[in-house]
Scaffold this motif. Sequence first.
Motif, PDB file in Angstrom:
ATOM      1  N   ASP A  90       0.818  -1.216   0.000  1.00 43.27           N
ATOM      2  CA  ASP A  90       0.000   0.000   0.000  1.00 43.27           C
ATOM      3  C   ASP A  90       0.846   1.258   0.000  1.00 43.27           C
ATOM      4  O   ASP A  90       0.404   2.282   0.512  1.00 43.27           O
ATOM      5  CB  ASP A  90      -0.921   0.082   1.243  1.00 43.27           C
ATOM      6  CG  ASP A  90      -1.914  -1.044   1.275  1.00 43.27           C
ATOM      7  OD1 ASP A  90      -2.168  -1.602   0.202  1.00 43.27           O
ATOM      8  OD2 ASP A  90      -2.408  -1.354   2.369  1.00 43.27           O
ATOM      9  N   HIS A  91       2.072   1.150  -0.465  1.00 46.41           N
ATOM     10  CA  HIS A  91       2.910   2.344  -0.428  1.00 46.41           C
ATOM     11  C   HIS A  91       2.763   3.095  -1.752  1.00 46.41           C
ATOM     12  O   HIS A  91       2.942   2.516  -2.807  1.00 46.41           O
ATOM     13  CB  HIS A  91       4.369   1.966  -0.190  1.00 46.41           C
ATOM     14  CG  HIS A  91       5.206   3.141   0.210  1.00 46.41           C
ATOM     15  ND1 HIS A  91       5.338   3.538   1.523  1.00 46.41           N
ATOM     16  CD2 HIS A  91       5.909   4.025  -0.514  1.00 46.41           C
ATOM     17  CE1 HIS A  91       6.107   4.614   1.572  1.00 46.41           C
ATOM     18  NE2 HIS A  91       6.462   4.935   0.351  1.00 46.41           N
ATOM     19  N   PRO A  92       2.416   4.375  -1.687  1.00 44.24           N
ATOM     20  CA  PRO A  92       2.165   5.105  -2.937  1.00 44.24           C
ATOM     21  C   PRO A  92       3.451   5.342  -3.724  1.00 44.24           C
ATOM     22  O   PRO A  92       4.538   5.340  -3.167  1.00 44.24           O
ATOM     23  CB  PRO A  92       1.589   6.433  -2.443  1.00 44.24           C
ATOM     24  CG  PRO A  92       2.146   6.599  -1.089  1.00 44.24           C
ATOM     25  CD  PRO A  92       2.281   5.218  -0.508  1.00 44.24           C
ATOM     26  N   ARG A  93       3.266   5.562  -5.021  1.00 41.85           N
ATOM     27  CA  ARG A  93       4.408   5.952  -5.838  1.00 41.85           C
ATOM     28  C   ARG A  93       4.775   7.389  -5.493  1.00 41.85           C
ATOM     29  O   ARG A  93       3.917   8.161  -5.086  1.00 41.85           O
ATOM     30  CB  ARG A  93       4.025   5.881  -7.321  1.00 41.85           C
ATOM     31  CG  ARG A  93       3.672   4.478  -7.727  1.00 41.85           C
ATOM     32  CD  ARG A  93       3.501   4.373  -9.225  1.00 41.85           C
ATOM     33  NE  ARG A  93       3.467   2.956  -9.580  1.00 41.85           N
ATOM     34  CZ  ARG A  93       4.567   2.224  -9.720  1.00 41.85           C
ATOM     35  NH1 ARG A  93       5.755   2.773  -9.569  1.00 41.85           N
ATOM     36  NH2 ARG A  93       4.472   0.954 -10.030  1.00 41.85           N
ATOM     37  N   PRO A  94       6.070   7.733  -5.645  1.00 41.83           N
ATOM     38  CA  PRO A  94       6.468   9.112  -5.351  1.00 41.83           C
ATOM     39  C   PRO A  94       5.612  10.113  -6.115  1.00 41.83           C
ATOM     40  O   PRO A  94       5.253   9.896  -7.265  1.00 41.83           O
ATOM     41  CB  PRO A  94       7.920   9.162  -5.817  1.00 41.83           C
ATOM     42  CG  PRO A  94       8.401   7.772  -5.650  1.00 41.83           C
ATOM     43  CD  PRO A  94       7.210   6.888  -5.954  1.00 41.83           C
ATOM     44  N   GLY A  95       5.265  11.204  -5.439  1.00 49.29           N
ATOM     45  CA  GLY A  95       4.338  12.178  -5.983  1.00 49.29           C
ATOM     46  C   GLY A  95       4.890  12.996  -7.124  1.00 49.29           C
ATOM     47  O   GLY A  95       6.069  12.911  -7.455  1.00 49.29           O
ATOM     48  N   ALA A 155       8.076  15.257  -6.813  1.00 43.42           N
ATOM     49  CA  ALA A 155       9.388  14.644  -6.661  1.00 43.42           C
ATOM     50  C   ALA A 155      10.015  14.312  -8.004  1.00 43.42           C
ATOM     51  O   ALA A 155      11.205  14.497  -8.197  1.00 43.42           O
ATOM     52  CB  ALA A 155       9.273  13.384  -5.823  1.00 43.42           C
TER      53      ALA A 155
END
Lengths: 285, 145
Positions: free
Chosen positions: A11-16, A19
Amino acid sequence: MALLAHFVSADHPRPGVFAQSGSPDLARCVLIFGIGFQIAMLGTSAIAYAFDERLVNAINIWTKPLKFQISLSLHMLTMIWLMPLLSESWLRSRSIRWSATAVAFAAMFETAYIVLQSARGRGSHYIVQTPPEAAGYAAMGVGSVALVLGSFILGFAIWRTGGRAHPGFRLGAILGLTIGSVLTLVTAGILSSGRLIESGRWIAGLKNDASGLPLLGWSTTGGDYRVAHFFSTHIMQALPLLGLTADRLLPSKVRLVVGVGALGSVAVVAATFMQARSGLPFLAW
Amino acid sequence: MDFHFLFLLCNQIVLVSWLVLIALPRWPLVIATMRNGIILLLSLLYAVLMFVYFFRVEGGGFGSLEAVRALFSSDPVLLGGWVHYLAFDLFVGLWVAARADEIGMSRFLQGPILLLTFMFGPAGLLAFEIMRRSRQVFPPPPEGI
């Protein structure tokens, strides 16, 4: 297999977006995050100020964190305020992005260390009695160079951007950021080197903060190099403000007004420096 | 059971996790190992310690400082309390990292926040939440200067 796949999904999002892309808003966001950190520490330190009975140099131990949190916020706020004078390509550039990151990071470090030392009941500047504290003080020196290097680079980039709109504001920003950064480096450098004086900031007079001016803490009984440091640093706000005023009131003479302002502010720094050197207080209270 | 050994073991595992979270890239497998492996194992350890030792403590409870102090007079419950910190702080650290990546916060700024969360959990969370929200406080830059 399905179980394994489920385990691996975190559940870790991709860098926004900020960034990865060279978003023109990135440098500003970094500084805003930096200010947010200062505000969080400011709120905590302000409440600690009311509850903590410990003293350093005869004043509340949380006075210094508060002053640093306020002035570092102002430094970053000034950079955010002047950043719209950059062209979009400069805003996207690596140098501005890294300058903003270095300033925000260095400000975080300075505040974190000063807060830590206050919590431990110790001072931070000039405190080199134990090896970790000597390293901390040295690291604060590196951090302060990063702080003024960032504002200097912003001034340089505004100069390179050019442009005709708001000539007074622009010139004030360029001169304020560059002169302010250089003079801050010089005065703070002398202040911290201990080459001219052993006690750091004071010449003659009472060597404590209890008899200092309210809020500023400058000595009222002897010379205090922090006065020159203060005026050097606030050239960064004074000259852009002067330029803005000149744009409004004297649009035909902006260069003259800002130029005289720049010379005048250098003179004030030199005068307060010499005053402290002769052991005289800025104001006798 | 050797509670001192368990204490050291948990500390070491969590220390490594934090260093990884602060310094290394956010590889999905690494994040998943922490989130679904280490934190859940710590949670399991906590639950077992509570099942077995919590209600043995004379005068223990959550209602007053004295009751909590009584709980911490028992080594296994003290260990459980410490493991609770370790597990929840790391969970908050992963949450902060996820939210920070989401809004594109530089890893350089994340570092001190995560370090603060590691050492003084809620202080790091407080700092991050204010940093995250400060972006909405500042209006977007004016156009056409």
